[in-house]
Design an enzyme around this catalytic site. Structure first.
Site, PDB file in Angstrom:
ATOM      1  N   ALA A 148      -9.918  -8.745   5.227  1.00  0.00           N
ATOM      2  CA  ALA A 148      -9.219  -9.938   4.704  1.00  0.00           C
ATOM      3  C   ALA A 148      -8.113  -9.520   3.744  1.00  0.00           C
ATOM      4  CB  ALA A 148     -10.204 -10.884   4.040  1.00  0.00           C
TER       5      ALA A 148
ATOM      6  N   HIS B  85      -4.870  -1.131   6.948  1.00  0.00           N
ATOM      7  CA  HIS B  85      -4.399  -2.529   7.075  1.00  0.00           C
ATOM      8  C   HIS B  85      -3.801  -2.780   8.473  1.00  0.00           C
ATOM      9  CE1 HIS B  85      -3.039  -6.156   4.490  1.00  0.00           C
ATOM     10  NE2 HIS B  85      -3.202  -6.532   5.750  1.00  0.00           N
ATOM     11  N   ILE B  86      -4.648  -2.572   9.482  1.00  0.00           N
ATOM     12  CA  ILE B  86      -4.165  -2.693  10.866  1.00  0.00           C
ATOM     13  C   ILE B  86      -4.663  -3.973  11.541  1.00  0.00           C
ATOM     14  CG2 ILE B  86      -3.862  -0.208  11.252  1.00  0.00           C
ATOM     15  CD1 ILE B  86      -6.636  -0.287  12.734  1.00  0.00           C
ATOM     16  N   GLY B  87      -5.187  -4.908  10.737  1.00  0.00           N
ATOM     17  CA  GLY B  87      -5.782  -6.119  11.320  1.00  0.00           C
ATOM     18  C   GLY B  87      -4.893  -6.810  12.336  1.00  0.00           C
TER      19      GLY B  87
ATOM     20  N   ASP C 293     -10.413  -2.543   5.867  1.00  0.00           N
ATOM     21  CA  ASP C 293      -9.035  -2.484   6.393  1.00  0.00           C
ATOM     22  C   ASP C 293      -8.024  -2.768   5.283  1.00  0.00           C
ATOM     23  OD1 ASP C 293      -7.115  -2.301   8.549  1.00  0.00           O
ATOM     24  OD2 ASP C 293      -6.863  -4.479   8.408  1.00  0.00           O
TER      25      ASP C 293
ATOM     26  N   ILE D 134      -9.779 -17.109  11.361  1.00  0.00           N
ATOM     27  CA  ILE D 134     -10.344 -15.824  11.783  1.00  0.00           C
ATOM     28  C   ILE D 134     -11.869 -15.856  11.731  1.00  0.00           C
ATOM     29  CG2 ILE D 134     -10.439 -13.349  11.277  1.00  0.00           C
ATOM     30  CD1 ILE D 134      -7.567 -13.640  10.118  1.00  0.00           C
TER      31      ILE D 134
ATOM     32  N   ASP E 286     -18.178 -21.296   2.864  1.00  0.00           N
ATOM     33  CA  ASP E 286     -16.793 -21.724   2.627  1.00  0.00           C
ATOM     34  C   ASP E 286     -16.848 -23.059   1.883  1.00  0.00           C
ATOM     35  OD1 ASP E 286     -14.153 -22.784   2.855  1.00  0.00           O
ATOM     36  OD2 ASP E 286     -13.801 -21.562   4.639  1.00  0.00           O
TER      37      ASP E 286
ATOM     38  N   GLU F 248      -2.512  -0.291  -1.641  1.00  0.00           N
ATOM     39  CA  GLU F 248      -2.171   0.093  -0.265  1.00  0.00           C
ATOM     40  C   GLU F 248      -0.806   0.773  -0.258  1.00  0.00           C
ATOM     41  OE1 GLU F 248      -2.628  -3.287   2.323  1.00  0.00           O
ATOM     42  OE2 GLU F 248      -4.706  -3.583   1.731  1.00  0.00           O
TER      43      GLU F 248
END
Ligand code: NAD
Length: 300
Positions: free
Chosen positions: A223, A274-276, A248, A151, A170, A253
């Site tokens: 994420a 949380h609609i990723g 998100d 992503i 990273d 949740e």
């Protein structure tokens, strides 16, 4: 006949395709963990999304179960080691939702830059707050991406096309775009997280890291909840050090605590449930991958 139980919602075409391939499919997308515990051993495979957590107690008496498919990216909702120790294979569909999440992160950046959600909310409340709504542009700004996997890299490509400079952090990959976390925090106008939630990434961004961010920077987390210290974020936003955040994902949740509700209620915060991965295309791709995995299992 191979029996598969679908525990969370899965694209209808995928269910049809599995049935056409000769699989007996039961769809119980509101099944509770107690109910699942009673029937899990009757199935060769189960398909779960983020709603159904497959923890060790569920796997005590696995019966016929040989396959757990997680439609989506993380397998953090499954006790993989326990499953594998009982000879149950755990597979996910990691690529299917990458573009959907990268586009959401991009949309969140645009929304933060121009306060779109707030502009809309005030219009709907009958107000005309034009003077308070001077935004900023994305072109020419620096995007810092934390977690340069599927992503993160997709987002980088899209951001570069908009004229943004992209830097990334990273520790587990090699890329010329990488810099240290401290450096990233000090140069980025937008910081976007694309990491898993692990003990190492728990509260990766907290008070210390927010203090290192540029004044007026904006944060995007599409994420995982738990990678950002939400109390510290609230403080960084209310002191005005950070200009905005788009979230998100959350530690709870749906959010329950008063602290989380206070964070979400801030005008400079954009929150989505949380609609990723929640796009038609991603759901079709996830469904298609699930069918492929079941077919591979049948062929093995
Ligand atoms: P990926 O595995 O391709 O990339 C994750 C990257 O994070 C890897 O390159 C890894 O090296 C890096 N990483 C690990 N630990 C790190 C650390 N301590 N610091 C910096 N980088 C670190 O995963 P992906 O498919 O790109 O997904 C990224 C995240 O997005 C995952 O957590 C996933 O759960 C989440 N996600 C969210 C949604 C949503 O609905 N919002 C949907 C899909 C995925």
């Amino acid at each position: 006949m191979v029996k598969v139980l679908i525990c969370d919602s899965v694209d209808a075409q995928a269910v049809d395709a599995m049935r056409a391939a000769g699989v007996e499919v039961d769809v119980r997308d509101t099944i509770t963990l107690d109910e699942l515990g009673q029937v899990i051993g009757e199935y060769d495979g189960i398909v779960v999304r983020s709603r159904t957590k497959v923890r060790a107690p569920l796997l005590q008496n696995p019966g016929n179960l040989k396959l757990i498919i997680r439609g989506g990216v993380g397998v953090d909702s499954i006790d993989v080691e326990v499953a594998e120790s009982k000879g149950i294979k755990v597979i996910n569909t990691p690529n299917a939702s990458s573009n959907a999440v990268a586009e959401l992160a991009l949309g969140m950046m645009f929304s933060l830059a121009r306060s779109l959600a707030w502009a809309d909310a005030t219009m709907k409340a009958g107000k005309w707050e034009k003077k308070k709504l001077e935004g900023v542009e994305l072109a020419g700004k620096t995007l810092g991406i934390i977690g340069y996997g599927r992503i993160g890299r997709m987002l980088a490509e899209k951001a570069r096309a908009l004229g943004m400079t992209v830097v990334a952090y990273d520790p587990y990959i090699d890329s010329p775009d990488l810099i240290s976390l401290d450096e990233l925090l000090s140069v980025a106008d937008y910081v976007s997280l694309h990491i898993p939630h692990t003990p190492e990434t728990h509260n990766l961004l907290g008070a210390v890291q927010f203090a290192k961010m540029k004044p007026g920077a904006r944060l995007i987390n599409a994420a995982r909840g738990g990678t950002v210290d939400e109390d510290a974020l609230y403080a960084a936003l209310t002191t005005g050090h950070l200009a905005g955040a788009a979230l998100d994902v959350f530690t709870e949740e749906p959010p329950q605590s008063e602290a989380l509700h206070k964070l979400i209620a801030l005008p400079q915060v954009i929150a989505t449930p949380h609609i990723g991965a929640a796009t038609v295309e991603a759901q079709e791709r996830i469904g298609g991958e699930i069918v492929k995995l079941v077919q591979e299992y049948l062929a093995a």
